[in-house]
Design a protein around this motif. Sequence first.
Motif, PDB file in Angstrom:
ATOM      1  N   GLN A   9     -13.781  -8.729  59.433  1.00 58.58           N
ATOM      2  CA  GLN A   9     -14.966  -9.356  58.862  1.00 58.58           C
ATOM      3  C   GLN A   9     -15.755 -10.159  59.901  1.00 58.58           C
ATOM      4  N   GLY A  10     -15.077 -10.713  60.872  1.00 62.47           N
ATOM      5  CA  GLY A  10     -15.741 -11.503  61.903  1.00 62.47           C
ATOM      6  C   GLY A  10     -14.761 -11.831  63.009  1.00 62.47           C
ATOM      7  N   GLU A  13     -11.404 -13.625  61.978  1.00 65.24           N
ATOM      8  CA  GLU A  13     -10.457 -12.704  61.339  1.00 65.24           C
ATOM      9  C   GLU A  13      -9.890 -11.715  62.353  1.00 65.24           C
ATOM     10  N   ALA A  14     -10.710 -11.251  63.288  1.00 59.72           N
ATOM     11  CA  ALA A  14     -10.232 -10.313  64.317  1.00 59.72           C
ATOM     12  C   ALA A  14      -9.151 -10.956  65.168  1.00 59.72           C
ATOM     13  N   ALA A  15      -9.359 -12.211  65.557  1.00 62.03           N
ATOM     14  CA  ALA A  15      -8.371 -12.914  66.370  1.00 62.03           C
ATOM     15  C   ALA A  15      -7.071 -13.105  65.601  1.00 62.03           C
ATOM     16  N   THR A  16      -7.184 -13.492  64.351  1.00 53.36           N
ATOM     17  CA  THR A  16      -6.001 -13.705  63.513  1.00 53.36           C
ATOM     18  C   THR A  16      -5.258 -12.397  63.271  1.00 53.36           C
ATOM     19  N   THR A  17      -6.008 -11.348  62.985  1.00 54.45           N
ATOM     20  CA  THR A  17      -5.413 -10.042  62.710  1.00 54.45           C
ATOM     21  C   THR A  17      -4.660  -9.497  63.913  1.00 54.45           C
ATOM     22  N   ALA A 122     -12.591   9.722  64.887  1.00 49.71           N
ATOM     23  CA  ALA A 122     -11.758   8.696  64.251  1.00 49.71           C
ATOM     24  C   ALA A 122     -12.440   7.322  64.312  1.00 49.71           C
ATOM     25  N   LEU A 123     -13.068   7.019  65.448  1.00 52.59           N
ATOM     26  CA  LEU A 123     -13.765   5.741  65.585  1.00 52.59           C
ATOM     27  C   LEU A 123     -14.969   5.677  64.640  1.00 52.59           C
ATOM     28  N   ALA A 124     -15.657   6.798  64.475  1.00 54.58           N
ATOM     29  CA  ALA A 124     -16.797   6.849  63.547  1.00 54.58           C
ATOM     30  C   ALA A 124     -16.338   6.639  62.108  1.00 54.58           C
ATOM     31  N   ALA A 125     -15.208   7.225  61.737  1.00 53.31           N
ATOM     32  CA  ALA A 125     -14.673   7.020  60.379  1.00 53.31           C
ATOM     33  C   ALA A 125     -14.322   5.548  60.169  1.00 53.31           C
ATOM     34  N   LEU A 126     -13.746   4.922  61.185  1.00 47.62           N
ATOM     35  CA  LEU A 126     -13.438   3.496  61.113  1.00 47.62           C
ATOM     36  C   LEU A 126     -14.729   2.681  60.968  1.00 47.62           C
ATOM     37  N   ALA A 127     -15.756   3.057  61.729  1.00 46.18           N
ATOM     38  CA  ALA A 127     -17.047   2.353  61.666  1.00 46.18           C
ATOM     39  C   ALA A 127     -17.681   2.497  60.284  1.00 46.18           C
ATOM     40  N   ARG A 128     -17.606   3.706  59.699  1.00 49.50           N
ATOM     41  CA  ARG A 128     -18.177   3.909  58.365  1.00 49.50           C
ATOM     42  C   ARG A 128     -17.490   3.020  57.333  1.00 49.50           C
ATOM     43  N   ARG A 129     -16.165   2.967  57.386  1.00 50.71           N
ATOM     44  CA  ARG A 129     -15.420   2.099  56.458  1.00 50.71           C
ATOM     45  C   ARG A 129     -15.762   0.632  56.720  1.00 50.71           C
ATOM     46  N   GLY A 130     -15.818   0.266  57.987  1.00 51.92           N
ATOM     47  CA  GLY A 130     -16.117  -1.110  58.354  1.00 51.92           C
ATOM     48  C   GLY A 130     -17.495  -1.544  57.898  1.00 51.92           C
ATOM     49  N   VAL A 131     -18.499  -0.721  58.158  1.00 47.44           N
ATOM     50  CA  VAL A 131     -19.869  -1.053  57.755  1.00 47.44           C
ATOM     51  C   VAL A 131     -19.965  -1.177  56.247  1.00 47.44           C
ATOM     52  N   SER A 132     -19.310  -0.284  55.519  1.00 45.81           N
ATOM     53  CA  SER A 132     -19.371  -0.363  54.057  1.00 45.81           C
ATOM     54  C   SER A 132     -18.721  -1.639  53.525  1.00 45.81           C
ATOM     55  N   ASP A 133     -17.783  -2.208  54.287  1.00 43.18           N
ATOM     56  CA  ASP A 133     -17.118  -3.457  53.889  1.00 43.18           C
ATOM     57  C   ASP A 133     -17.758  -4.691  54.533  1.00 43.18           C
ATOM     58  N   GLY A 134     -18.827  -4.483  55.311  1.00 40.84           N
ATOM     59  CA  GLY A 134     -19.479  -5.599  55.989  1.00 40.84           C
ATOM     60  C   GLY A 134     -18.705  -6.108  57.200  1.00 40.84           C
ATOM     61  N   HIS A 135     -17.902  -5.242  57.818  1.00 41.62           N
ATOM     62  CA  HIS A 135     -17.074  -5.635  58.953  1.00 41.62           C
ATOM     63  C   HIS A 135     -17.692  -5.196  60.281  1.00 41.62           C
ATOM     64  N   LYS A 136     -17.182  -5.778  61.351  1.00 41.53           N
ATOM     65  CA  LYS A 136     -17.554  -5.438  62.719  1.00 41.53           C
ATOM     66  C   LYS A 136     -16.374  -4.737  63.368  1.00 41.53           C
ATOM     67  N   LEU A 137     -16.623  -4.067  64.515  1.00 38.05           N
ATOM     68  CA  LEU A 137     -15.552  -3.394  65.223  1.00 38.05           C
ATOM     69  C   LEU A 137     -15.091  -4.205  66.440  1.00 38.05           C
ATOM     70  N   TYR A 138     -13.796  -4.085  66.693  1.00 43.72           N
ATOM     71  CA  TYR A 138     -13.138  -4.809  67.794  1.00 43.72           C
ATOM     72  C   TYR A 138     -12.162  -3.878  68.488  1.00 43.72           C
ATOM     73  N   CYS A 139     -11.737  -4.306  69.676  1.00 43.26           N
ATOM     74  CA  CYS A 139     -10.714  -3.572  70.408  1.00 43.26           C
ATOM     75  C   CYS A 139      -9.663  -4.558  70.905  1.00 43.26           C
TER      76      CYS A 139
END
Length: 143
Positions: A9-10, A13-17, A122-139
Motif C-alpha cells: 500500500q505504501g 507497509e513495504a518496509a514492514t512486509t 509475471a511483473l505485469a500481472a502483479l502490477a495489475r493486481r497492485g493497481v486495482s488494490d491501490g498499491h505500489k510496486l517494490y523490490c
Amino acid sequence: MLYTYFAAQGDREAATTAAGIDAELAGVVVKGVDPLDELVRLESVLTGRSLEEIRSDPRHGWVVAEFDEGDCVVLSLTDSLTRALASTEPDVLRRTVSNAAGAGGSLSIVADRPALTDFTAALAALARRGVSDGHKLYCRIAP
C-alpha cells in the motif's frame, strides 16, 4: 542476488512486509533482474520516457528500508512503470519486450529473451493486481 518484486500500500507497509532476511513475500522472485538497470530500460521501452528522466524520478530506486547492515534493501519502483505494466495488454507487452530484447534493441543486454518475457508477464500481472488494490510496486534485494 535475489530480487523479489511485490506490491504494498505504501512505503511503510513495504518496509514492514519485507522485514527480515527470511521473509516470505508474495510476489515475483527472480535472479539478476535489477530494478536500477534492467527495469529502467524496460520502463523506457513501455513509456517512452528517457533513461535520464526515469533515473531522476524520486520513486526510482528510493531506498524504503535497509536490513542486515545493508545486505538486504527494499527499493521503490516508479509509478509510471507500474501503470505501464498494469495497462499494457499481455500480447502487446510480450511483443514489445521481445522486440526490444532483439539484436540491438534497448533490452538486448538481457541474454535470455524467453525468461525476460516470462518475468515481464509475471511483473505485469502483479502490477495489475497492485493497481486495482491501490498499491505500489517494490523490490526486495537480498543475497
